[in-house]
Design an enzyme around this catalytic site. Structure first.
Site, PDB file in Angstrom:
ATOM      1  N   LYS A  34       6.490  -8.174  -6.314  1.00  0.00           N
ATOM      2  CA  LYS A  34       5.726  -7.456  -5.295  1.00  0.00           C
ATOM      3  C   LYS A  34       4.273  -7.899  -5.354  1.00  0.00           C
ATOM      4  CE  LYS A  34       4.452  -2.937  -5.495  1.00  0.00           C
ATOM      5  NZ  LYS A  34       3.090  -2.810  -4.958  1.00  0.00           N
ATOM      6  N   ASP A  61       3.456  -5.728  -0.196  1.00  0.00           N
ATOM      7  CA  ASP A  61       3.228  -4.275  -0.116  1.00  0.00           C
ATOM      8  C   ASP A  61       1.788  -3.994   0.289  1.00  0.00           C
ATOM      9  OD1 ASP A  61       3.527  -1.518  -0.447  1.00  0.00           O
ATOM     10  OD2 ASP A  61       3.149  -1.606  -2.608  1.00  0.00           O
ATOM     11  N   LEU A  62       1.514  -4.146   1.598  1.00  0.00           N
ATOM     12  CA  LEU A  62       0.157  -3.866   2.074  1.00  0.00           C
ATOM     13  C   LEU A  62       0.115  -2.553   2.848  1.00  0.00           C
ATOM     14  CD1 LEU A  62      -0.972  -7.480   3.092  1.00  0.00           C
ATOM     15  CD2 LEU A  62      -1.413  -6.250   0.968  1.00  0.00           C
ATOM     16  N   LYS A  63       1.243  -1.890   2.960  1.00  0.00           N
ATOM     17  CA  LYS A  63       1.321  -0.545   3.568  1.00  0.00           C
ATOM     18  C   LYS A  63       0.524  -0.479   4.874  1.00  0.00           C
ATOM     19  CE  LYS A  63       1.697   1.671  -0.981  1.00  0.00           C
ATOM     20  NZ  LYS A  63       1.454   0.496  -1.841  1.00  0.00           N
ATOM     21  N   ASP A  66      -2.083   1.527  10.970  1.00  0.00           N
ATOM     22  CA  ASP A  66      -3.154   1.307  11.945  1.00  0.00           C
ATOM     23  C   ASP A  66      -2.559   1.611  13.324  1.00  0.00           C
ATOM     24  OD1 ASP A  66      -5.502   0.258  13.258  1.00  0.00           O
ATOM     25  OD2 ASP A  66      -5.819  -1.037  11.518  1.00  0.00           O
ATOM     26  N   THR A 125       3.615   7.870  -4.669  1.00  0.00           N
ATOM     27  CA  THR A 125       4.120   8.478  -5.914  1.00  0.00           C
ATOM     28  C   THR A 125       2.982   8.940  -6.822  1.00  0.00           C
ATOM     29  OG1 THR A 125       4.427   6.195  -6.641  1.00  0.00           O
ATOM     30  CG2 THR A 125       6.388   7.409  -6.052  1.00  0.00           C
ATOM     31  N   ARG A 178       8.792   4.799 -15.179  1.00  0.00           N
ATOM     32  CA  ARG A 178       8.192   4.805 -16.510  1.00  0.00           C
ATOM     33  C   ARG A 178       9.264   4.954 -17.581  1.00  0.00           C
ATOM     34  NH1 ARG A 178       4.854   2.955 -13.998  1.00  0.00           N
ATOM     35  NH2 ARG A 178       2.657   3.470 -13.802  1.00  0.00           N
ATOM     36  N   ARG A 208       2.750  -1.709 -14.220  1.00  0.00           N
ATOM     37  CA  ARG A 208       2.083  -1.673 -15.531  1.00  0.00           C
ATOM     38  C   ARG A 208       3.008  -1.672 -16.744  1.00  0.00           C
ATOM     39  NH1 ARG A 208      -1.868   2.831 -13.233  1.00  0.00           N
ATOM     40  NH2 ARG A 208       0.000   3.004 -11.944  1.00  0.00           N
TER      41      ARG A 208
HETATM   42  O1  C5P Z   1       2.006   0.070 -12.302  1.00  0.00           O
HETATM   43  P1  C5P Z   1       3.034   0.866 -11.557  1.00  0.00           P
HETATM   44  O2  C5P Z   1       4.439   0.703 -12.102  1.00  0.00           O
HETATM   45  O3  C5P Z   1       2.637   2.318 -11.387  1.00  0.00           O
HETATM   46  O4  C5P Z   1       3.042   0.197 -10.110  1.00  0.00           O
HETATM   47  C1  C5P Z   1       3.692   0.769  -9.009  1.00  0.00           C
HETATM   48  C2  C5P Z   1       3.480  -0.110  -7.816  1.00  0.00           C
HETATM   49  O5  C5P Z   1       4.133   0.465  -6.690  1.00  0.00           O
HETATM   50  C3  C5P Z   1       2.029  -0.286  -7.424  1.00  0.00           C
HETATM   51  O6  C5P Z   1       1.880  -1.637  -7.021  1.00  0.00           O
HETATM   52  C4  C5P Z   1       1.821   0.632  -6.233  1.00  0.00           C
HETATM   53  O7  C5P Z   1       0.906   0.098  -5.322  1.00  0.00           O
HETATM   54  C5  C5P Z   1       3.217   0.672  -5.627  1.00  0.00           C
HETATM   55  N1  C5P Z   1       3.550   1.898  -4.882  1.00  0.00           N
HETATM   56  C6  C5P Z   1       3.513   3.152  -5.451  1.00  0.00           C
HETATM   57  N2  C5P Z   1       3.838   4.254  -4.707  1.00  0.00           N
HETATM   58  C7  C5P Z   1       4.239   4.117  -3.440  1.00  0.00           C
HETATM   59  C8  C5P Z   1       4.297   2.843  -2.849  1.00  0.00           C
HETATM   60  C9  C5P Z   1       3.965   1.729  -3.628  1.00  0.00           C
HETATM   61  O8  C5P Z   1       3.195   3.269  -6.650  1.00  0.00           O
HETATM   62  N3  C5P Z   1       4.625   5.184  -2.749  1.00  0.00           N
END
Ligand code: C5P
Length: 232
Positions: A34, A61-63, A66, A125, A178, A208
């Site tokens: 991603k 994933d630029l969401k 607009d 999230t 996680r 992460r």
């Molecule tokens: O580091 P982590 O596992 O929290 O990354 C989650 C990824 O998912 C990030 O790149 C974040 O931008 C993306 N994301 C998110 N929640 C959403 C949509 C995308 O955390 N609803």
């Protein structure tokens, strides 16, 4: 679907070199990466081409959120990058989502390239659950389906609800993953890989816990192992 085709690694890093190091370490165990605003703002489409040259599928994933005309233009530009998947924000409303869906279909035909899956973000999230979260996620998921999108991003906590209402075939992408014992950071509606599998998610997005681990490959392998021992 094999576990490795369900795992999407979020390349939220500063530089292309860092991204390249992670991709090389994960090389044969992760197929989908991603690219979000963090890396895309720094390096633009070249980072996508670089990943594709290594045979990887890209989730951009630029969401997009607009007015419909602008989102349609962004989607048309994105289609030319030959992506696997891209996101628009479902908060943008029906007309915007329909414009995104139509633009993707038309541009894929015009360029004779595969159409990317268009996925609507429901509620981030990182936003804590409140009394309205389930209703808002469901309302946006229904809107996404009505507009012709392929699926939504939802947390593990709402995935089963969305699956129950919208059935199989509507894709659910779940971030906020996680593994037990890892730091949740800013994610408020987080869950383990096993819980995500059980909830009916099709794709798990992990950033992460893999990219900031001192051994990204070992971290990814642990997650894949957890997925294989908890089949959906
Ligand atoms: O580091 P982590 O596992 O929290 O990354 C989650 C990824 O998912 C990030 O790149 C974040 O931008 C993306 N994301 C998110 N929640 C959403 C949509 C995308 O955390 N609803």
């Amino acid at each position: 679907m094999k576990e490795r085709s369900r795992l999407i690694v979020a390349l939220d890093v500063d530089t292309f070199d860092e991204a390249r190091r992670i991709i090389d370490e994960l090389g044969d165990i992760v197929d989908i990466f991603k690219v979000g605003s963090h890396l895309f703002v720094a390096h633009g489409p070249s980072v996508i081409r670089g990943l594709q040259a290594k045979g990887k599928k890209i989730f951009l994933d630029l969401k997009f959120h607009d007015i419909p005309n602008t989102v349609a233009g962004a989607v048309r530009s994105a289609v030319s990058l030959r992506l696997f998947m891209l996101t628009v924000h479902a908060q943008g409303g029906l007309e915007m989502l329909q414009a995104a869906s139509k633009a993707a279909k038309e541009q894929a035909v015009a360029l004779d390239v595969p159409r990317p899956l268009i996925i609507g973000v429901t509620v981030l999230t990182s936003q804590a659950r409140d009394a309205d979260t389930n209703d808002i996620v469901m309302q946006r998921a229904l809107l996404a389906k009505q507009a012709g999108l392929d699926g939504v991003v939802a947390s593990v906590e709402e995935a089963a609800l969305v699956r129950g209402r919208l059935g199989q075939g509507f894709i659910i992408v779940t971030p906020g993953i996680r593994p037990a014992g890892t730091d949740a950071g800013d994610q408020k509606r987080a869950a383990t890989p096993a819980a995500a599998m059980k909830s009916g998610s099709d794709f798990l997005v992990v950033g992460r816990p893999i990219v900031q681990d001192k051994d990204p490959r070992a971290a990814a392998l642990r997650i894949l192992k957890e997925l294989s021992s908890h089949p959906p």
